[in-house]
Design a protein around this motif. Structure first.
Motif, PDB file in Angstrom:
ATOM      1  N   LYS A  34      43.788  78.224  17.809  1.00 54.23           N
ATOM      2  CA  LYS A  34      43.646  79.725  17.971  1.00 54.23           C
ATOM      3  C   LYS A  34      42.335  80.135  18.451  1.00 54.23           C
ATOM      4  O   LYS A  34      42.181  81.413  18.730  1.00 54.23           O
ATOM      5  N   CYS A  35      41.211  79.412  18.667  1.00 54.47           N
ATOM      6  CA  CYS A  35      39.966  79.918  19.024  1.00 54.47           C
ATOM      7  C   CYS A  35      40.001  79.876  20.661  1.00 54.47           C
ATOM      8  O   CYS A  35      40.442  79.180  21.271  1.00 54.47           O
ATOM      9  N   THR A  36      39.347  80.996  20.820  1.00 56.88           N
ATOM     10  CA  THR A  36      38.776  81.257  22.598  1.00 56.88           C
ATOM     11  C   THR A  36      38.130  80.150  23.185  1.00 56.88           C
ATOM     12  O   THR A  36      38.311  79.964  24.257  1.00 56.88           O
ATOM     13  N   TYR A  37      37.053  79.680  22.366  1.00 56.48           N
ATOM     14  CA  TYR A  37      36.354  78.771  23.022  1.00 56.48           C
ATOM     15  C   TYR A  37      35.815  77.632  21.828  1.00 56.48           C
ATOM     16  O   TYR A  37      35.417  78.281  20.741  1.00 56.48           O
ATOM     17  N   ILE A  38      36.016  76.471  22.125  1.00 55.24           N
ATOM     18  CA  ILE A  38      35.162  75.372  21.006  1.00 55.24           C
ATOM     19  C   ILE A  38      34.120  74.564  21.679  1.00 55.24           C
ATOM     20  O   ILE A  38      34.262  74.099  22.831  1.00 55.24           O
ATOM     21  N   SER A  39      33.156  74.581  21.276  1.00 62.15           N
ATOM     22  CA  SER A  39      31.977  73.712  21.759  1.00 62.15           C
ATOM     23  C   SER A  39      31.584  72.967  20.497  1.00 62.15           C
ATOM     24  O   SER A  39      31.162  73.414  19.225  1.00 62.15           O
ATOM     25  N   VAL A  40      31.018  71.743  20.738  1.00 69.14           N
ATOM     26  CA  VAL A  40      30.502  70.901  19.588  1.00 69.14           C
ATOM     27  C   VAL A  40      29.341  70.153  20.231  1.00 69.14           C
ATOM     28  O   VAL A  40      29.081  69.987  21.369  1.00 69.14           O
ATOM     29  N   ARG A  41      28.300  69.526  19.334  1.00 71.19           N
ATOM     30  CA  ARG A  41      27.065  69.257  19.659  1.00 71.19           C
ATOM     31  C   ARG A  41      26.974  67.662  19.966  1.00 71.19           C
ATOM     32  O   ARG A  41      25.944  67.269  20.380  1.00 71.19           O
ATOM     33  N   ASP A  42      28.244  66.986  19.820  1.00 71.27           N
ATOM     34  CA  ASP A  42      28.211  65.610  20.167  1.00 71.27           C
ATOM     35  C   ASP A  42      29.494  65.160  20.269  1.00 71.27           C
ATOM     36  O   ASP A  42      30.402  65.776  20.105  1.00 71.27           O
ATOM     37  N   MET A  43      29.563  64.294  21.045  1.00 72.97           N
ATOM     38  CA  MET A  43      31.016  63.390  21.202  1.00 72.97           C
ATOM     39  C   MET A  43      31.847  63.082  20.033  1.00 72.97           C
ATOM     40  O   MET A  43      33.099  63.364  20.139  1.00 72.97           O
ATOM     41  N   GLN A  44      31.075  62.503  19.092  1.00 74.05           N
ATOM     42  CA  GLN A  44      31.933  62.240  17.914  1.00 74.05           C
ATOM     43  C   GLN A  44      32.320  63.349  17.425  1.00 74.05           C
ATOM     44  O   GLN A  44      33.540  63.049  16.868  1.00 74.05           O
ATOM     45  N   SER A  45      31.942  64.372  17.282  1.00 72.94           N
ATOM     46  CA  SER A  45      32.460  65.761  16.714  1.00 72.94           C
ATOM     47  C   SER A  45      33.696  65.966  17.449  1.00 72.94           C
ATOM     48  O   SER A  45      34.734  66.415  16.842  1.00 72.94           O
ATOM     49  N   GLY A  46      33.556  65.809  18.736  1.00 74.19           N
ATOM     50  CA  GLY A  46      34.693  66.098  19.659  1.00 74.19           C
ATOM     51  C   GLY A  46      35.936  65.072  19.419  1.00 74.19           C
ATOM     52  O   GLY A  46      37.099  65.698  19.365  1.00 74.19           O
TER      53      GLY A  46
END
Length: 414
Positions: A141-153
């Motif tokens: 339900k989040c408008t935008y998702i950003s993570v700081r590394d590939m592993q988090s994604g």
């Protein structure tokens, strides 16, 4: 020209005076201000903090207590959206209460119909699978998702979040500038400003060492002597307690002692989290002992008032040996050669983005290897900068991407 005003609530590990997390906040605030101006939006932040008065005083923003539900709800209700991040918020390694708290704040915003933005978070480890559906439900339900590394994604994708919805960006601190009017390596002689910069000589902290088993052998150095030692290569050291037997700290002490025996150096300890990191630094210094006879010296930086102070100290070093993630990010930010000791996957993840790997871990750190790697960086810093310069440039350029997206979103909403 700014044409509209918007209020954004920011949720994270703020107000605890941890240098890395405070640097994340400072970086986000700076990026939001810059990107807001570019998009024609005046963004007014409201920070959820454990110490609202301190946060307001340091950053000049409105702040409410993160644990007072009524104040948190009212702040979100009066806002135009919520930012969750950055930092390692969604992990259960430190406490099983961490994930429910940050998800709870996000859920309040979503219940109130506010857009929610995940800002450059490091996700994981999440050892308790019961959290997976909770994270999935709220993140979808989040408008935008950003993570700081590939592993988090990848971890989020394993929970059922679409890969197309996840943006991999650098840690916000890669975009943090030095204090205004200062440049990289602005002072090649950090030892000459001990009193002004709050650096304690080794002898000045002896009274704080009642818990040490070994006598502290390092002699003190006067300011004049430190000025004379200004040509020494400066090794910034950021350590923390982790291994219960302090294996990595003992190995680090052995490696640093061997380095100082081979060539004169200035070992400068940079505690990122007080008082624990200072105590860990003192533990290593005690293990090193008296190195003044070899022409080396030791100092401790203890007067950080805001994140850019520590960034400035890192910029003055010739290399950084770090356990704290943000000591390594500060070094990369300022293009200072670095060596990382891994105690958590996030260290490996960041170093991998630089095309590097840890010199050792909390479980396995070899003193001779550490000494050799430090000598290599000291002898050929230019080669390190050439090897990693392109990756660093890209990370610095992309650090503001989440703020840019948020500012543009707010602008289009009118």
């Amino acid at each position: 020209m700014v044409s509209t005003s918007k209020t954004i609530v920011i949720s994270g590990y703020y107000g605890f005076k941890n240098s890395g997390d405070e640097a994340v906040l400072k970086s986000i605030l700076t990026a939001l201000e810059q990107e807001g101006k570019a998009a024609g939006v005046d963004i007014n932040p409201v920070v959820l903090s454990i110490d609202p008065e301190w946060t307001s005083a340091v950053y000049g923003v409105k702040s409410v207590h993160r644990m007072k539900l009524g104040e948190v709800r009212q702040a979100i209700k009066n806002s135009d959206g919520l930012i969750s991040g950055g930092g390692s918020l969604l992990q259960d390694a430190t406490s099983p209460k961490t994930i429910p708290y940050y998800l709870g704040v996000l859920k309040i915003a979503q219940w109130l119909g506010k857009p929610t933005f995940i800002y450059a978070q490091g996700v994981g480890p999440v050892n308790r699978k019961l959290f997976y559906p909770m994270i999935r439900s709220i993140f979808r339900k989040c408008t935008y998702i950003s993570v700081r590394d590939m592993q988090s994604g990848e971890l989020l994708q394993s929970m059922g979040i679409s890969g197309e919805a996840i943006h991999v960006v650098p840690d916000p601190v890669m975009g943090l500038p030095l204090p205004e009017g200062e440049g990289v390596q602005c002072d090649s002689n950090p030892g000459s400003t001990l009193e002004e910069n709050g650096v304690a000589s080794v002898s000045s902290i002896e009274e704080q060492r009642e818990s040490f088993e070994e006598p502290f052998m390092q002699s003190s150095l006067s300011n004049r002597e430190m000025e004379e030692e200004g040509s020494l290569p400066v090794i910034g050291i950021s350590v923390r307690y982790w291994h219960p037997e302090r294996k990595e700290l003992k190995a680090a002490a052995e490696g640093l002692k061997a380095l100082a025996a081979q060539r004169p150096v200035h070992l400068r300890f940079l505690p990122f989290h007080q008082p624990d990191d200072l105590e860990a630094s003192q533990f290593i210094a005690s293990g090193i002992g008296d190195i003044s006879k070899n022409g080396s010296n030791i100092s401790f930086y203890r007067d950080e008032k805001q994140p850019q102070d520590m960034l400035r100290e890192v910029s003055r070093c010739d290399m950084i040996l770090g356990m704290r993630l943000h000591s390594l990010i500060y070094a990369a930010n300022q293009r200072v050669p670095l060596l990382g000791i891994s105690y958590d996957p996030k260290i490996n993840h960041f170093l991998k983005r630089l095309g590097s790997e840890p010199v050792g871990s909390s479980e396995s750190l070899d003193a001779d290897t550490l000494k050799d790697q430090m000598l290599k960086l000291l002898d050929d810093a230019a080669a390190w900068k050439a090897e990693h310069g392109e990756q660093i440039t890209v990370l610095k350029q992309e650090a503001a991407m989440p703020a840019r997206h948020i500012a543009q979103y707010l602008c289009h909403r009118g």
